[in-house]
Design an enzyme around this catalytic site. Structure first.
Site, mmCIF file in Angstrom:
data_model
loop_
_atom_site.group_PDB
_atom_site.id
_atom_site.type_symbol
_atom_site.label_atom_id
_atom_site.label_comp_id
_atom_site.label_asym_id
_atom_site.label_seq_id
_atom_site.Cartn_x
_atom_site.Cartn_y
_atom_site.Cartn_z
ATOM 1 N N ASP A 142 0.882 -1.022 -0.085
ATOM 2 C CA ASP A 142 0.077 0.023 -0.038
ATOM 3 C C ASP A 142 0.839 1.266 -0.057
ATOM 4 O O ASP A 142 1.873 1.364 0.875
ATOM 5 C CB ASP A 142 -0.989 0.023 1.209
ATOM 6 C CG ASP A 142 -1.859 1.117 1.162
ATOM 7 O OD1 ASP A 142 -1.611 2.256 0.583
ATOM 8 O OD2 ASP A 142 -2.978 1.015 2.213
ATOM 9 N N ARG A 153 -0.730 15.350 8.567
ATOM 10 C CA ARG A 153 -1.251 14.390 9.460
ATOM 11 C C ARG A 153 -0.842 14.691 11.034
ATOM 12 O O ARG A 153 -1.635 14.610 11.894
ATOM 13 C CB ARG A 153 -1.125 12.919 9.225
ATOM 14 C CG ARG A 153 -1.822 12.276 7.941
ATOM 15 C CD ARG A 153 -1.878 10.916 7.411
ATOM 16 N NE ARG A 153 -2.337 10.826 6.099
ATOM 17 C CZ ARG A 153 -2.328 9.635 5.645
ATOM 18 N NH1 ARG A 153 -2.361 8.538 6.350
ATOM 19 N NH2 ARG A 153 -2.618 9.599 4.286
ATOM 20 N N GLU A 199 -2.976 0.063 -4.124
ATOM 21 C CA GLU A 199 -2.839 -1.194 -3.303
ATOM 22 C C GLU A 199 -2.579 -2.362 -4.346
ATOM 23 O O GLU A 199 -3.197 -2.545 -5.137
ATOM 24 C CB GLU A 199 -3.846 -1.402 -2.421
ATOM 25 C CG GLU A 199 -4.060 -0.659 -1.297
ATOM 26 C CD GLU A 199 -5.365 -0.820 -0.439
ATOM 27 O OE1 GLU A 199 -5.380 -1.897 -0.272
ATOM 28 O OE2 GLU A 199 -6.061 -0.070 -0.207
HETATM 29 P P1 TTP Z 1 -5.438 5.188 0.769
HETATM 30 O O1 TTP Z 1 -4.483 4.112 0.529
HETATM 31 O O2 TTP Z 1 -6.635 4.937 1.715
HETATM 32 O O3 TTP Z 1 -4.798 6.590 1.562
HETATM 33 P P2 TTP Z 1 -3.394 7.062 1.252
HETATM 34 O O4 TTP Z 1 -2.440 6.327 0.108
HETATM 35 O O5 TTP Z 1 -3.395 8.532 0.772
HETATM 36 O O6 TTP Z 1 -2.621 7.121 2.758
HETATM 37 P P3 TTP Z 1 -2.065 5.693 3.351
HETATM 38 O O7 TTP Z 1 -0.845 6.535 3.970
HETATM 39 O O8 TTP Z 1 -3.027 5.830 4.669
HETATM 40 O O9 TTP Z 1 -2.177 4.414 2.813
HETATM 41 O O10 TTP Z 1 -6.146 5.728 -0.446
HETATM 42 C C1 TTP Z 1 -5.118 5.956 -1.844
HETATM 43 C C2 TTP Z 1 -5.490 7.039 -2.371
HETATM 44 O O11 TTP Z 1 -6.930 7.133 -2.958
HETATM 45 C C3 TTP Z 1 -5.472 8.412 -1.603
HETATM 46 O O12 TTP Z 1 -4.214 8.948 -1.661
HETATM 47 C C4 TTP Z 1 -6.580 9.263 -2.238
HETATM 48 C C5 TTP Z 1 -7.601 8.506 -2.698
HETATM 49 N N1 TTP Z 1 -8.986 8.345 -2.188
HETATM 50 C C6 TTP Z 1 -10.040 8.678 -2.509
HETATM 51 O O13 TTP Z 1 -9.974 9.569 -3.810
HETATM 52 N N2 TTP Z 1 -11.078 8.968 -1.724
HETATM 53 C C7 TTP Z 1 -11.148 8.310 -0.523
HETATM 54 O O14 TTP Z 1 -12.242 8.270 0.090
HETATM 55 C C8 TTP Z 1 -10.037 7.606 -0.002
HETATM 56 C C9 TTP Z 1 -9.683 7.185 1.181
HETATM 57 C C10 TTP Z 1 -8.669 7.720 -0.845
HETATM 58 MG MG MG Z 2 -2.357 3.962 0.481
#
Ligand code: TTP
Ligand code: MG
Length: 528
Positions: free
Chosen positions: A31, A68, A124
């Site tokens: 991820d 954050r 992911e």
């Molecule tokens: P995530 O993997 O949930 O978040 P992230 O990669 O930004 O942070 P983390 O370090 O916690 O993994 O989501 C991946 C991307 O998807 C995020 O950068 C932005 C997008 N996204 C949306 O567009 N809508 C949403 O509701 C969420 C949760 C994420």
């Molecule tokens: Mg992420």
């Protein structure tokens, strides 16, 4: 998720006996850290080290770890985020193009470690590296990175060593992503997908965690609520809440008939298995999408001029993706979300056949023909729009979506970019059809991998291959024994028992087709 051996698995796991050969697999879940924010920082390094939020409409969909630390959270409204952190820099994240491009690059790096990579959203991926572990001669005892609740219990099946080796591969993958693309990530390493995904979130950002099988129940029961289990969405959660199930322990101990009454047998079994950390689903190799599209939501609009304007923008965006994909669609679908006077929304879609002219979406060197074709597509879309709206004179629309589909079946096109086909021999005009290709002309897939896999995993991989391989080329040798859809060259090289497995499956398919056509016949007889 698969239902196979549901009851058996459940019995086995409730007895908390963990010494099972069910830990054969090594799955890595990768991820990417604060994905959209990282991509923006890579493209504009002056943003690094400063609190950065990515906005879509009035939400901060993600933010970097600097933000954050100052109290900004994912999915906060822009207003609250700025209250928490007045120095927050906001970048617009509504155009997903750069995030999609990076996602493709990440996928390709991971594919250099294993052909079994499943993409989950843009940031992911699951990677099944079981076959790699089986090849490594040395026994690896030391886990790279963190171990979830390290304990002295050792599982008798040897999974501790396998997972330790998996943690080394995960480290290499993450270093590779960092060195080649400049992107940091988290990894979870476990013997199934569910647990790999969950354990990866226990140390963030830019870290990795391995789950040993002896701690799997402890990881799953550390979740505060069943809705935190990937696979339990809001609809299932509502039904669980109605049954008073709001902890993992309650989900584990609820009698299956109660869950079945509320959710149906399949879902009931699946989610109860998940609550014990059981997930038999395989890593499904990501193929190219069946449809390519985009949607845009907005405050209600009610004029055709506005609809046309929004559709033009969407069409430009989607055509660029279609062109990049390279295939030629023959279906165009329009989706409209209508707002009713009672203020509830309804989505409606209509689709039609189109003749797609390649070259329409490329912005460079556009000729008058391309413009003409775009106008034709717009006319088709507006016709679909009128059909959806019908004679409703007081319509209001809050979302429009366009998608292209109807791509040539995988049997008739050249090997898909991301499909397993590319790992198989490509016949060249100089090679005789019955002659196995020399190693240099073969694809990258190491066929000996198949022989080294445990039988049940091998079976799944073969099923995957069978689903994705092109049907036999008429110019290739006709091997009357070779199942439909399997390359005879590959088939011949498989061990006897795998060939038999494939043939048995082919026979079952044929029988089920005969059954289906008998049912259809009966149906038509009744109808006439
Ligand atoms: P995530 O993997 O949930 O978040 P992230 O990669 O930004 O942070 P983390 O370090 O916690 O993994 O989501 C991946 C991307 O998807 C995020 O950068 C932005 C997008 N996204 C949306 O567009 N809508 C949403 O509701 C969420 C949760 C994420
Ligand atoms: Mg992420």
């Amino acid at each position: 998720m698969e239902e196979e051996n549901g009851d058996q698995e459940l019995l086995f796991n409730t007895s908390a006996d963990q010494s099972t050969k069910k830990h054969e697999r090594v799955i890595i879940h990768i991820d990417i850290d604060c994905y959209y924010a990282q991509v923006e920082m890579i493209l504009n390094p002056s943003l690094c080290g400063k609190p950065l939020g990515i906005k879509q409409k009035n939400l901060v969909v993600t933010c970097n770890y600097e933000a954050r630390a100052l109290g900004v959270e994912k999915l906060m409204t822009i207003k609250s985020a700025l209250e928490k952190c007045p120095s927050l820099i906001l970048a617009n994240g509504e155009d997903l193009k750069i995030y999609r491009e990076m996602s493709e690059k990440i996928y390709h790096v991971l594919q250099s470690y294993s052909p079994f990579v499943e993409k989950l959203g843009l940031d992911e991926n699951f990677v099944d590296v079981t076959h790699k572990i089986m090849k490594l001669p040395e026994v690896q005892q030391v886990v790279s990175g963190h171990t979830f609740q390290d304990s002295d219990d050792i599982c008798a099946c040897g999974c501790t060593e396998r997972l330790a080796q998996g943690s080394l591969i995960a480290q290499k993958m993450r270093d590779h992503l960092r060195n080649e693309l400049g992107i940091t990530s988290c990894a979870g390493i476990a013997f199934n997908k569910l647990l790999a995904k969950l354990v990866g979130t226990t140390h963030k950002p830019n870290q990795q965690t391995t789950l040993l099988s002896t701690s799997s129940l402890s990881l799953i029961t550390s979740l505060k609520h069943p809705r935190n289990i990937p696979g339990i969405g809001s609809a299932i959660n509502r039904k669980l809440e109605a049954l008073g199930i709001d902890t993992i322990e309650k989900l584990q101990s609820t009698e299956i008939f109660k869950l079945t009454e509320a959710l149906g047998a399949k879902t009931a079994n699946q989610i109860q298995q998940l609550s014990f950390g059981i997930d038999n689903s395989r890593v499904k190799i990501t193929d190219r999408p069946k449809s390519i599209g985009a949607e845009d939501g907005f405050i209600p609009i009610r004029s055709e001029v506005e609809v046309r304007k929004k559709l033009m923008c969407l069409l430009d965006r989607v055509l660029e993706l279609v062109e990049k994909d390279g295939r030629k669609p023959n279906q165009l679908k329009l989706t409209v979300r209508k707002l009713h006077p009672s203020s509830h929304s309804v989505r409606e879609s209509r689709q039609t056949t189109i003749e797609y002219a390649t070259g329409t979406g490329s912005s460079a060197n556009q000729g008058p023909g391309d413009e003409k074709h775009k106008i034709k597509l717009m006319t088709t879309l507006m016709n679909l729009f009128e059909k959806i709206i019908g004679c409703d004179v007081s319509w209001q629309v809050t979302l429009l979506g366009i998608s292209f589909s109807g791509y040539p079946s995988k049997n008739s096109e050249s090997p898909a970019k991301n499909s397993i086909n590319k790992y198989f021999p490509v016949k060249t005009s100089s090679s005789r059809p019955d002659e196995p290709l020399p190693p240099a002309k073969r694809g990258r897939f190491d066929e000996s991998v198949l022989q080294e896999l445990p039988p049940d995993i091998r079976q799944e991989v073969l099923e995957d291959m069978q689903n994705q391989l092109p049907s036999s080329d008429p110019q290739k040798p006709t091997d009357s024994n070779c199942p439909k859809g399997v390359d005879p060259l590959v088939f011949r090289e498989l061990p006897v028992e795998i060939r038999e497995e494939l043939l048995a499956e082919e026979r079952m398919k044929k029988q089920s087709n005969i059954k289906k056509s008998n049912n259809l016949l009966q149906y038509f007889r009744k109808a006439s």
